[in-house]
Design an enzyme around this catalytic site. Structure first.
Site, PDB file in Angstrom:
ATOM      1  N   SER A 199       0.827  -1.202   0.000  1.00 31.76           N
ATOM      2  CA  SER A 199       0.000   0.000   0.000  1.00 31.76           C
ATOM      3  C   SER A 199       0.871   1.266   0.000  1.00 31.76           C
ATOM      4  O   SER A 199       1.724   1.404  -0.870  1.00 31.76           O
ATOM      5  CB  SER A 199      -0.946  -0.062   1.210  1.00 31.76           C
ATOM      6  OG  SER A 199      -2.088   0.678   0.938  1.00 31.76           O
ATOM      7  N   HIS A 245      -7.827  -5.369  -0.153  1.00 32.53           N
ATOM      8  CA  HIS A 245      -6.569  -4.643   0.015  1.00 32.53           C
ATOM      9  C   HIS A 245      -5.805  -5.197   1.221  1.00 32.53           C
ATOM     10  O   HIS A 245      -6.183  -4.957   2.373  1.00 32.53           O
ATOM     11  CB  HIS A 245      -6.931  -3.172   0.236  1.00 32.53           C
ATOM     12  CG  HIS A 245      -5.771  -2.257   0.314  1.00 32.53           C
ATOM     13  ND1 HIS A 245      -4.971  -1.971  -0.758  1.00 32.53           N
ATOM     14  CD2 HIS A 245      -5.282  -1.537   1.358  1.00 32.53           C
ATOM     15  CE1 HIS A 245      -4.038  -1.113  -0.391  1.00 32.53           C
ATOM     16  NE2 HIS A 245      -4.201  -0.828   0.893  1.00 32.53           N
TER      17      HIS A 245
HETATM   18  C1  GCU Z   1      -5.268   4.937   1.733  1.00 33.19           C
HETATM   19  C2  GCU Z   1      -4.665   5.698   0.581  1.00 33.19           C
HETATM   20  C3  GCU Z   1      -3.896   4.781  -0.356  1.00 33.19           C
HETATM   21  C4  GCU Z   1      -2.907   3.952   0.409  1.00 33.19           C
HETATM   22  C5  GCU Z   1      -3.599   3.249   1.553  1.00 33.19           C
HETATM   23  C6  GCU Z   1      -2.646   2.475   2.478  1.00 33.19           C
HETATM   24  O1  GCU Z   1      -6.297   4.088   1.283  1.00 33.19           O
HETATM   25  O2  GCU Z   1      -5.689   6.364  -0.064  1.00 33.19           O
HETATM   26  O3  GCU Z   1      -3.212   5.533  -1.342  1.00 33.19           O
HETATM   27  O4  GCU Z   1      -2.248   3.048  -0.437  1.00 33.19           O
HETATM   28  O5  GCU Z   1      -4.264   4.202   2.361  1.00 33.19           O
HETATM   29  O6  GCU Z   1      -1.496   2.834   2.614  1.00 33.19           O
HETATM   30  O7  GCU Z   1      -3.134   1.504   3.081  1.00 33.19           O
END
Ligand code: GCU
Length: 420
Positions: free
Chosen positions: A257, A398
């Site tokens: 992420s 995710h």
């Molecule tokens: C949020 C953000 C993302 C990122 C994520 C994370 O959702 O919008 O860009 O990748 O956090 O780091 O879990």
């Protein structure tokens, strides 16, 4: 792990932002060509890539996206604070190392946790991974030091922005330590907040306090949080270079992420990393900005203004004006193996945009004599596409899972075992 409500819901209003999740609404776009120099001339050979185009692209990402890279540390000292040759029931050796970055000061410093396998002749290849809520969340091993740093509030066992003992092992699902060890690899982690607290008001308080003053953001290309987390990964590699148990030429940098974005940038800047892996990194990571699908440049800059440099805000609602797109970031790993991974439900991160960035990095790999992605279309969920560029999309949300790690270990077996 989710941080944004927007990530969980198909199309919502979030901070006044509506994400597009309709493929038909993706606008026409033209990607900048990684193999054309700024003066318009083509990049005909590997030498021109290495001497001219690669430095040009790094400079463009510094100036417009991640901010200028930080200099080498003024001071670097490794303090071994723990060593257990019989860790994890005897299968591994555990070391904890404080990487001091300033003389006569406790901080800033990075605490690295390292496990190396005992039943393999060293030095072994390995992974360096960024931890979200402290090294102690990665495993239930009671000897792991609990981070005392400020952290974001929503981690398990985090109270008033400080980790409690409840946080031990709270993220074991993120890193299958025993599997990694059994497959003959080392695993190192550090808590990203050691390098820069993940908060706009605080991010300059650790490492950046050595380099920036309060006015730093007047400079549109000031060092960013992502740049600082990436710098910390390089300091981790500095330590691994001194540890005989690890083959420092075969260390994969890996993040999930926001830390997947960081891993890509770390790999672009520091060519000592032997492999680069981005898990569900999305906007500002592997996903093409020009697709404007899911999270967009404007939304990420609004929500996380410290992640990127101020100049990146110039591209809010103006993705086509960016002199780069994220396939070029993937290409900056070349000729080293690079891996991009997505998840089917992670539409906020735009899986197709992640795939296309990996795909369009291909011509750079081919120019350098390496295999691009072996497919032209997104593979089915769960199916590996492994050239020197690797990609998979997994069923689910995710996260970084055991399945993802299995793919990374297979990819590492493929590339790290071939003669150097
Ligand atoms: C949020 C953000 C993302 C990122 C994520 C994370 O959702 O919008 O860009 O990748 O956090 O780091 O879990």
């Amino acid at each position: 792990m989710r941080f944004a409500l927007c990530a969980a819901i198909p199309a919502v209003l979030c901070l006044g932002f509506t994400a597009n999740y309709d493929e038909d609404q993706v606008p026409d776009y033209t990607l900048p060509d990684p193999l054309v120099l700024e003066d318009g001339s083509p990049v005909p050979d590997a030498e021109t890539w290495r001497e001219k185009r690669r430095p040009e692209l790094v400079a463009l990402f510094e100036e417009h996206v991640y901010g200028r890279r930080l200099p080498d540390p003024p001071h670097l000292h490794f303090q071994l604070v723990d060593e257990d040759p019989e860790a994890l029931g005897g299968m591994a050796t555990r070391k904890q190392v404080v990487i001091h970055l300033a003389e006569e000061r406790d901080r800033p410093a990075i605490e690295l946790l390292l496990y190396t396998p005992n039943n393999v002749e060293g030095p072994v290849p390995g992974f360096i991974y960024l931890a979200f809520w402290g090294n102690q969340t990665m495993h239930t091993d009671p000897a792991i030091r609990v981070s005392t740093r400020w952290m974001r509030g929503h981690g398990t066992g985090v109270v008033d922005n400080i980790a409690t003992l409840e946080s031990r092992g709270a993220r074991v699902e993120n890193v299958p330590v025993e599997t990694i060890i059994q497959r003959g690899y080392a695993i190192a982690t550090y808590y990203y907040g050691d390098a820069a607290p993940d908060d706009h008001a605080r991010y300059r308080r650790e490492i950046l306090s050595l380099f920036l003053d309060e006015d730093a953001e007047r400079d549109g290309a000031h060092a960013s949080a992502i740049g600082t987390w990436a710098w910390g990964l390089s300091r981790g590699l500095d330590y691994l270079e001194t540890d005989d148990a690890v083959d420092h030429t075969r260390v994969a940098v890996l993040g999930h992420s926001r830390l997947g974005k960081t891993a890509l940038w770390a790999g672009a800047l520091d060519e000592r990393f032997g492999m680069v892996i981005s898990n569900n990194s999305g906007c500002g990571g592997a996903a093409l900005s020009r697709r404007r699908f899911g999270e967009r440049v404007s939304r990420i800059n609004d929500s996380f203004p410290h992640w990127f440099c101020r100049n990146f805000r110039n591209y809010n609602e103006r993705e086509d004006a960016l002199p780069v797109d994220q396939h070029m970031l993937v290409a900056l790993a070349a000729p080293r193996p690079v891996y991009v991974a997505s998840a089917t439900e992670d539409r906020w991160a735009d899986p197709k945009g992640e795939f296309l960035a990996a795909y369009h990095a291909g011509p750079v790999y081919q120019l350098l004599g390496e295999d691009p992605l072996p497919v032209h279309e997104m593979p089915e969920p769960g199916v590996a596409a492994h050239g020197a560029i690797g990609y998979h999309i997994r069923e689910g949300s995710h996260a970084i899972t055991e399945f993802d790690w299995g793919m990374y270990l297979d990819f590492a077996d493929k590339h790290f075992t071939r003669p150097l």
